[in-house]
Structure formats: C-alpha cells, structure tokens
Design a protein around this motif. Sequence first.
Motif, PDB file in Angstrom:
ATOM      1  N   THR A 257       0.428  -0.961   0.122  1.00  0.00           N
ATOM      2  CA  THR A 257       0.271   0.149  -0.048  1.00  0.00           C
ATOM      3  C   THR A 257       0.477   1.217  -0.084  1.00  0.00           C
ATOM      4  N   VAL A 258       1.718   1.086   0.724  1.00  0.00           N
ATOM      5  CA  VAL A 258       2.780   1.967   1.092  1.00  0.00           C
ATOM      6  C   VAL A 258       3.354   3.210  -0.359  1.00  0.00           C
ATOM      7  N   LEU A 259       4.145   2.017  -0.720  1.00  0.00           N
ATOM      8  CA  LEU A 259       4.671   1.651  -2.128  1.00  0.00           C
ATOM      9  C   LEU A 259       3.534   1.764  -3.378  1.00  0.00           C
ATOM     10  N   GLY A 260       2.793   1.279  -3.688  1.00  0.00           N
ATOM     11  CA  GLY A 260       1.678   1.512  -4.403  1.00  0.00           C
ATOM     12  C   GLY A 260       1.751   2.944  -4.237  1.00  0.00           C
ATOM     13  N   GLY A 261       0.863   3.196  -2.836  1.00  0.00           N
ATOM     14  CA  GLY A 261       0.370   5.093  -2.469  1.00  0.00           C
ATOM     15  C   GLY A 261      -0.944   4.530  -2.305  1.00  0.00           C
ATOM     16  N   ALA A 262      -0.575   5.040  -0.606  1.00  0.00           N
ATOM     17  CA  ALA A 262      -1.908   4.875   0.131  1.00  0.00           C
ATOM     18  C   ALA A 262      -3.193   5.753  -0.414  1.00  0.00           C
ATOM     19  N   ARG A 306       4.625   9.283  -2.149  1.00  0.00           N
ATOM     20  CA  ARG A 306       3.087   9.737  -1.777  1.00  0.00           C
ATOM     21  C   ARG A 306       2.700   7.886  -2.716  1.00  0.00           C
ATOM     22  N   GLY A 307       3.633   7.493  -3.027  1.00  0.00           N
ATOM     23  CA  GLY A 307       4.148   5.814  -3.554  1.00  0.00           C
ATOM     24  C   GLY A 307       3.947   6.013  -5.501  1.00  0.00           C
ATOM     25  N   ILE A 308       3.268   4.993  -5.722  1.00  0.00           N
ATOM     26  CA  ILE A 308       3.888   5.748  -7.368  1.00  0.00           C
ATOM     27  C   ILE A 308       3.064   5.688  -7.777  1.00  0.00           C
ATOM     28  N   ALA A 309       1.485   5.355  -7.244  1.00  0.00           N
ATOM     29  CA  ALA A 309       0.507   6.564  -8.442  1.00  0.00           C
ATOM     30  C   ALA A 309       0.259   7.637  -8.195  1.00  0.00           C
ATOM     31  N   GLY A 310       0.030   8.122  -6.346  1.00  0.00           N
ATOM     32  CA  GLY A 310       0.646   9.241  -6.330  1.00  0.00           C
ATOM     33  C   GLY A 310       1.345  10.430  -6.023  1.00  0.00           C
TER      34      GLY A 310
END
Length: 322
Positions: A257-262, A306-310
């Motif tokens: 979650t943190v890696l991808g973008g919480a 913000r992670g990957i998505a963020g």
Amino acid sequence: MNVLSVNRALTLLLLLALVAAPLFLGWMEVDFWLAVMTEILIWGLFASSANLLFGQVGLLSFGQALYFGFGMYGVAIGIDRFGLGLWPAMGLGVAASLGMAAVAGLVAVRLTWHYFAIITVVFSLIFYFLALRLKPITGGDDGLSFSAPPILDWGSLRLTLSDDATQYWFVLLIVVLAFALQARLRASALGRAFAAVREGERKASLLGIDVLRVRWIAFVIAGGLAGLAGALFALFGRYASATHMYYTVSGEAVVWTVLGGAGTLLGPAIGAALLILVREELSTVWEHYPLAVGALTIAVVVFAPRGIAGGWNLMLARVLGR
C-alpha cells in the motif's frame, strides 16, 4: 484533458490488456506467468483492504491476514467438510470474514494510532494459534486441501478452475468487480465520511459524523475484501493454511500500500504487482533477493513519498498544467 480522464483511459487499456493476457501468454508458451498474474490480482485485492483502512480512514491495520485466513478456511471447510459448491463456499468464506471483522471491530475502532495497530496484531495472533491447535477442523500445521468444484455446470456447459485461463479470467472478474465497488464507495457519502474521519476526528464530529460508527463500517468492509481475497487464494491453490493468518502477511499488504500509494484506488495493487514481479525475477538468480526488494521499497518511499500512483498523479498534473 485532466488527470482523471487520463487515468480512466489508462485503466481501460490496462483492463483490456489483462483480459487478453491469457491469449498472449498462451501463444508465448509461458503459462507460469499466467499463474503469477492470477496471484498478483489476488494479493492486489488483499492490499486494497489494508488501503481502505489506512489510506481512506487513517487506521493502520496489521490484522488483515486474520480475515484473509477466515476467507480461506470458509471456502476450504465449506467444500471439504460440508460439500458446498464453489459459489456457496465463497459466500461462506466472505461471510465468516465479515462476521469476524464485525466482532473484532467493536473493540479495535475504539483505539487509535499504535494502539489500534497493536490490537489488530493481537487478534491475528490469537486466531493464528487457534487455527494451529484446532487440527480436526483446520488441519493444523498441514492445512486443508480440497478439489475445487466447477464454476458453472449447466448441461454441456462446464467451466472449471483446472484450466489456467478460465481460472485467471474468473479471478480477474471478481477482482475487477471488487475494485469497481470500491470506486463507487469512494464517490459515495460514506466514502466522503471516511475521508473526513481521516482528516480529523474532531472536525468530523463537528460535521455530525459518528466517528466510531464510520470506523466500524470501514473495518467490516475491509475485512470482507480481505476475506474475498482469501477465498480466491484458497480456490487458486486448492488449499487453506494457518500460515496465511500470521500478522507478517498483513505487513506485506501495508508495504504494498505504501509503495503503490496509500489512498489511491489502484496504488496498492501496483505495489503488490511490482514487488511480486521483482521477487519472481530475482529469487531464481539470487538467494538474498529480499535485500533488493527492501532497497527498492526504501527508494520509492524516499523519492516518492506518495507512492508510485501518487507520484504519477502529481507528475501528470504538472505536465497537464492543472
């Protein structure tokens, strides 16, 4: 064109690519990767359950593995002990997860910060050790194995999970529907209440929001999502094991979650996909591959908080100038 429209177009392209993947992978004769993609879909759904609590409500849970395990055992016990079909067994697994989350949530949502995280770990450990001790029901250390019933058996039409492509499409359909429901939830009044609670309890209370009730609802929904992922994983492996109820499994969901973008819809699934693919590639050539996975995670957290998505959304907004 804005960030939302671009992301919607990319999501549609991704969905089309996922639907067509078995045809492409079958032509390339690499069925192994089809199994990996099926696993990624399941773990991505599991990570979304942690994200619903952490990213949308601000509650860091290390207990999602408990509901994942209830989903697994619900399916396994339903099929192996009660002789249920695939759909009733899945319903039993999700219902068991929702019930457990409803009970645990009555206690957990009254706590905040590290106290909340600790109580979720405690619940997970209690039922992990219970699953090991209740061997006549759970199989103990050996777990429960079973044969998956058909998805559909209607006259000459018979769909089973024994076919890798059918299994993949079945999991993809369920996961896509689960994420579509989450997207609708985000846009609803309840989703806005989640965001208000995340931004501040006192402000949410002044707006007339029952904070404890909203937290409890989020906790139960997150438990149901984790249970659905567990049910799919049991059908994928034809097996249920207490090892998947251990709190470290929940920790992986938090990392994804943190890696991808919480707080983003697809971020946790992206994080899960990235780390699982890195694991699969490196595990065959380097026995210390977890070091590389850890280094990658740290690098993303440092350079893309913000992670990957963020980070992608922020970059896209700058490029589009809005």
